[in-house]
Design a protein around this motif. Sequence first.
Motif, PDB file in Angstrom:
ATOM      1  N   SER A 319       0.810  -1.224   0.000  1.00 37.62           N
ATOM      2  CA  SER A 319       0.000   0.000   0.000  1.00 37.62           C
ATOM      3  C   SER A 319       0.840   1.269   0.000  1.00 37.62           C
ATOM      4  CB  SER A 319      -0.937   0.012   1.213  1.00 37.62           C
ATOM      5  OG  SER A 319      -0.187  -0.055   2.417  1.00 37.62           O
ATOM      6  N   ALA A 320       2.156   1.137   0.180  1.00 37.57           N
ATOM      7  CA  ALA A 320       3.024   2.314   0.181  1.00 37.57           C
ATOM      8  C   ALA A 320       3.054   2.923  -1.213  1.00 37.57           C
ATOM      9  CB  ALA A 320       4.433   1.941   0.629  1.00 37.57           C
ATOM     10  N   GLU A 321       2.822   4.235  -1.283  1.00 40.04           N
ATOM     11  CA  GLU A 321       2.791   4.927  -2.560  1.00 40.04           C
ATOM     12  C   GLU A 321       4.179   5.430  -2.922  1.00 40.04           C
ATOM     13  OE1 GLU A 321      -0.055   8.005  -1.959  1.00 40.04           O
ATOM     14  OE2 GLU A 321      -1.738   6.765  -2.636  1.00 40.04           O
ATOM     15  N   ALA A 322       4.518   5.301  -4.192  1.00 45.66           N
ATOM     16  CA  ALA A 322       5.765   5.860  -4.714  1.00 45.66           C
ATOM     17  C   ALA A 322       5.422   7.099  -5.530  1.00 45.66           C
ATOM     18  CB  ALA A 322       6.504   4.838  -5.570  1.00 45.66           C
ATOM     19  N   VAL A 330       1.251   2.775  -7.179  1.00 43.64           N
ATOM     20  CA  VAL A 330       1.185   1.702  -6.184  1.00 43.64           C
ATOM     21  C   VAL A 330       1.263   0.376  -6.928  1.00 43.64           C
ATOM     22  CG1 VAL A 330      -0.248   0.565  -4.455  1.00 43.64           C
ATOM     23  CG2 VAL A 330      -0.147   3.050  -4.511  1.00 43.64           C
ATOM     24  N   LEU A 331       2.112  -0.547  -6.450  1.00 44.24           N
ATOM     25  CA  LEU A 331       2.239  -1.860  -7.069  1.00 44.24           C
ATOM     26  C   LEU A 331       1.036  -2.728  -6.716  1.00 44.24           C
ATOM     27  CD1 LEU A 331       5.977  -2.976  -6.778  1.00 44.24           C
ATOM     28  CD2 LEU A 331       4.666  -2.532  -8.853  1.00 44.24           C
ATOM     29  N   ALA A 332       0.571  -3.481  -7.704  1.00 46.78           N
ATOM     30  CA  ALA A 332      -0.579  -4.359  -7.493  1.00 46.78           C
ATOM     31  C   ALA A 332      -0.519  -5.523  -8.472  1.00 46.78           C
ATOM     32  CB  ALA A 332      -1.892  -3.599  -7.654  1.00 46.78           C
ATOM     33  N   GLU A 333      -1.190  -6.621  -8.095  1.00 46.85           N
ATOM     34  CA  GLU A 333      -1.370  -7.752  -8.998  1.00 46.85           C
ATOM     35  C   GLU A 333      -2.787  -7.690  -9.538  1.00 46.85           C
ATOM     36  OE1 GLU A 333      -0.463 -11.204  -6.736  1.00 46.85           O
ATOM     37  OE2 GLU A 333       1.704 -11.016  -7.039  1.00 46.85           O
ATOM     38  N   ALA A 334      -2.913  -7.869 -10.834  1.00 48.23           N
ATOM     39  CA  ALA A 334      -4.220  -7.713 -11.468  1.00 48.23           C
ATOM     40  C   ALA A 334      -4.491  -8.846 -12.440  1.00 48.23           C
ATOM     41  CB  ALA A 334      -4.292  -6.374 -12.198  1.00 48.23           C
ATOM     42  N   GLN A 335      -5.759  -9.147 -12.608  1.00 48.86           N
ATOM     43  CA  GLN A 335      -6.209 -10.066 -13.644  1.00 48.86           C
ATOM     44  C   GLN A 335      -6.960  -9.237 -14.685  1.00 48.86           C
ATOM     45  OE1 GLN A 335      -8.519 -13.193 -11.801  1.00 48.86           O
ATOM     46  NE2 GLN A 335      -6.695 -14.430 -11.416  1.00 48.86           N
ATOM     47  N   VAL A 336      -6.505  -9.309 -15.918  1.00 50.23           N
ATOM     48  CA  VAL A 336      -7.072  -8.491 -16.987  1.00 50.23           C
ATOM     49  C   VAL A 336      -7.390  -9.370 -18.185  1.00 50.23           C
ATOM     50  CG1 VAL A 336      -5.832  -6.436 -16.235  1.00 50.23           C
ATOM     51  CG2 VAL A 336      -4.795  -7.935 -17.954  1.00 50.23           C
ATOM     52  N   ALA A 337      -8.260  -8.855 -19.033  1.00 45.76           N
ATOM     53  CA  ALA A 337      -8.610  -9.538 -20.283  1.00 45.76           C
ATOM     54  C   ALA A 337      -8.712  -8.497 -21.378  1.00 45.76           C
ATOM     55  CB  ALA A 337      -9.920 -10.302 -20.133  1.00 45.76           C
ATOM     56  N   ARG A 338      -8.341  -8.891 -22.578  1.00 45.85           N
ATOM     57  CA  ARG A 338      -8.446  -7.985 -23.717  1.00 45.85           C
ATOM     58  C   ARG A 338      -9.913  -7.790 -24.093  1.00 45.85           C
ATOM     59  NH1 ARG A 338      -3.913 -11.208 -27.122  1.00 45.85           N
ATOM     60  NH2 ARG A 338      -5.450 -12.817 -26.608  1.00 45.85           N
ATOM     61  N   MET A 339     -10.266  -6.559 -24.381  1.00 42.10           N
ATOM     62  CA  MET A 339     -11.644  -6.273 -24.787  1.00 42.10           C
ATOM     63  C   MET A 339     -11.988  -6.970 -26.101  1.00 42.10           C
ATOM     64  SD  MET A 339     -13.201  -4.428 -22.536  1.00 42.10           S
ATOM     65  CE  MET A 339     -14.590  -3.879 -23.526  1.00 42.10           C
ATOM     66  N   MET A 472      -6.780  14.405  -7.939  1.00 41.51           N
ATOM     67  CA  MET A 472      -6.074  14.214  -6.675  1.00 41.51           C
ATOM     68  C   MET A 472      -5.498  12.809  -6.573  1.00 41.51           C
ATOM     69  SD  MET A 472      -6.289  17.128  -5.204  1.00 41.51           S
ATOM     70  CE  MET A 472      -5.811  16.740  -3.534  1.00 41.51           C
ATOM     71  N   ALA A 473      -6.169  11.826  -7.167  1.00 40.72           N
ATOM     72  CA  ALA A 473      -5.665  10.453  -7.103  1.00 40.72           C
ATOM     73  C   ALA A 473      -4.414  10.269  -7.927  1.00 40.72           C
ATOM     74  CB  ALA A 473      -6.745   9.482  -7.589  1.00 40.72           C
ATOM     75  N   ALA A 474      -4.266  11.051  -8.983  1.00 44.66           N
ATOM     76  CA  ALA A 474      -3.138  10.885  -9.896  1.00 44.66           C
ATOM     77  C   ALA A 474      -1.959  11.775  -9.571  1.00 44.66           C
ATOM     78  CB  ALA A 474      -3.585  11.155 -11.336  1.00 44.66           C
ATOM     79  N   LEU A 475      -2.208  12.893  -8.866  1.00 47.88           N
ATOM     80  CA  LEU A 475      -1.149  13.870  -8.651  1.00 47.88           C
ATOM     81  C   LEU A 475      -0.739  13.922  -7.192  1.00 47.88           C
ATOM     82  CD1 LEU A 475      -2.388  16.839 -10.853  1.00 47.88           C
ATOM     83  CD2 LEU A 475      -0.752  15.052 -11.441  1.00 47.88           C
ATOM     84  N   ASP A 476       0.525  14.243  -6.960  1.00 56.02           N
ATOM     85  CA  ASP A 476       1.047  14.478  -5.620  1.00 56.02           C
ATOM     86  C   ASP A 476       1.264  15.969  -5.458  1.00 56.02           C
ATOM     87  OD1 ASP A 476       2.209  14.359  -3.149  1.00 56.02           O
ATOM     88  OD2 ASP A 476       4.213  13.890  -3.943  1.00 56.02           O
ATOM     89  N   LEU A 477       0.534  16.578  -4.517  1.00 53.90           N
ATOM     90  CA  LEU A 477       0.598  18.026  -4.340  1.00 53.90           C
ATOM     91  C   LEU A 477       1.389  18.401  -3.102  1.00 53.90           C
ATOM     92  CD1 LEU A 477      -3.096  18.925  -5.202  1.00 53.90           C
ATOM     93  CD2 LEU A 477      -1.123  18.796  -6.714  1.00 53.90           C
ATOM     94  N   SER A 478       2.169  17.460  -2.560  1.00 54.35           N
ATOM     95  CA  SER A 478       2.927  17.752  -1.342  1.00 54.35           C
ATOM     96  C   SER A 478       4.122  18.633  -1.608  1.00 54.35           C
ATOM     97  CB  SER A 478       3.414  16.443  -0.708  1.00 54.35           C
ATOM     98  OG  SER A 478       4.233  15.720  -1.609  1.00 54.35           O
ATOM     99  N   GLU A 479       4.605  18.657  -2.840  1.00 52.77           N
ATOM    100  CA  GLU A 479       5.753  19.472  -3.184  1.00 52.77           C
ATOM    101  C   GLU A 479       5.383  20.348  -4.357  1.00 52.77           C
ATOM    102  OE1 GLU A 479       9.045  17.037  -4.019  1.00 52.77           O
ATOM    103  OE2 GLU A 479       9.199  16.180  -2.010  1.00 52.77           O
TER     104      GLU A 479
END
Length: 489
Positions: A319-322, A330-339, A472-479
């Motif tokens: 859950s640690a954000e980079a 954030v790193l995650a494991e996902a299951q995806v399928a081509r449309m 806000m989810a995509a951007l870091d406004l701390s700096e």
Amino acid sequence: MIVFCCKCGIRMQLNAANMCVNCLSSENNITEGLRKHFELKHCPECDRYLQPPRNWIKIQLESKELLAFCLKKLQKDLNSNKVRMVHAEFIWTEPHSKRIKVKLKVQKEIINGVILEQSYIVEYVQREQMCESCSRVQGNPDQWVTAVQLRQHVSHRRTFFYLEQVILKHDAAGRAKKIKEVDNGIDFFFSSWSHGAKFVEFLGKVSPVRLGSRGDKQLVSHDPKSNNYNYKYTFSVEIAPICREDLICLPQKVAAGMGNFGPLVICTKVTNNIVLLDPFTLRHCFLDADRYWRASFKSLLTSRQLVKYIVLDLDVINSAEATIDGRKYVLAEAQVARMSDFGKNDTIFSIKTHLGNLLRPGDYALGYDLYAANTNDIELDKYKSKGLVLPEAILVNKSYEEKSGKKRLKPQLWKLKSLPMEVDDKGEIENDKKNKDYEEFLRGYKENPELWFNLSVTEGEEAPSVPLHEVMAALDLSEEEDGDFLMEE
């Protein structure tokens, strides 16, 4: 001390002249002898003003620079009459009237240390006169001194669409006499070597460029009597063929020089530096132009080969954000399928992605299909021979579309400005390709809020917008963001 004016007899504060302000003004005109009419020579072609003896400067109407330019003309007259200026402001005039009016407040000592303040208006008449460079161009429209040939060897023009907005934002090509669109680039023509060199310097600040020729010159004419030579200069500028959202397989020497970085990385941003991200470890690297051109490389896959996926399941690994250059991952494991597989097969891919903070089950994403891709890359084959196992897919960005297929974003009610370029008719196929590139370029604008500050939108229109919670989810406004130019495509 209250006394009576010796002229009109009204009550007043005591002064050395024993006269009220009205009587002092009626008997003393400190503006007498001051010039109230001046001429400004203006070039109608390049919209510049003559600053004697031969310098032409570009100034906006009713700007502080124009006010200083006007006041400089009357400063000598004020000094000779021992008058001090205390305030100056423009009086509005019709732009087509060719008149500029400035209201001045001046002070002068008149009697026994008494200082009188009065106002008067100075009128500047704008006389049209073409500058030397515009006169040459008017006589021969094809005449130029310096050409800047800007090129990028990729299969699209999105880089030039974005660079066009950056140039307009900073008015970098304001002195270009002609701009022409050519295959794989744009040509800029200037009336002097210094203007072309300054434009090349600007390009180096906003993109990773390489200067192929440093102002190669060609002799145009020679006068043996006066020993005068006339040359034409050419700058050849190449932009690195790396674009945002490209998938790159780093050469082994480059990866080793970055601390065994990669080898499969995504380009997330392009300025005068190239920002690379490892989507499996969240490691990142900033590659400047000099370092790139010492060991240049090309993209393995480009944004034209992006495939649409649907996210079926997603589990966050950590859950640690980079935070990388203002954006969160954030790193995650996902299951995806081509449309494209829906209704045809049940192929599901289990992958690792860096978009764990943006994606949710049911969302769409754009990525590279390495499972079916036919890659022909020498560097990738070297890694495969050493045991590298390719992932089945690499997600690059969230696709902002609702499940119903309707656009999440509002209809486009804004229009971008464009440079006055000469464009040759290249046929219907080439025009369709260019229009498709422009649509992809606009998509990048809409889905990336951090690019909007370089927009050059036509007057009276607003830039695109997305919901605040997604920004806000995509951007870091701390700096705070740095002040560097941004050039993405």
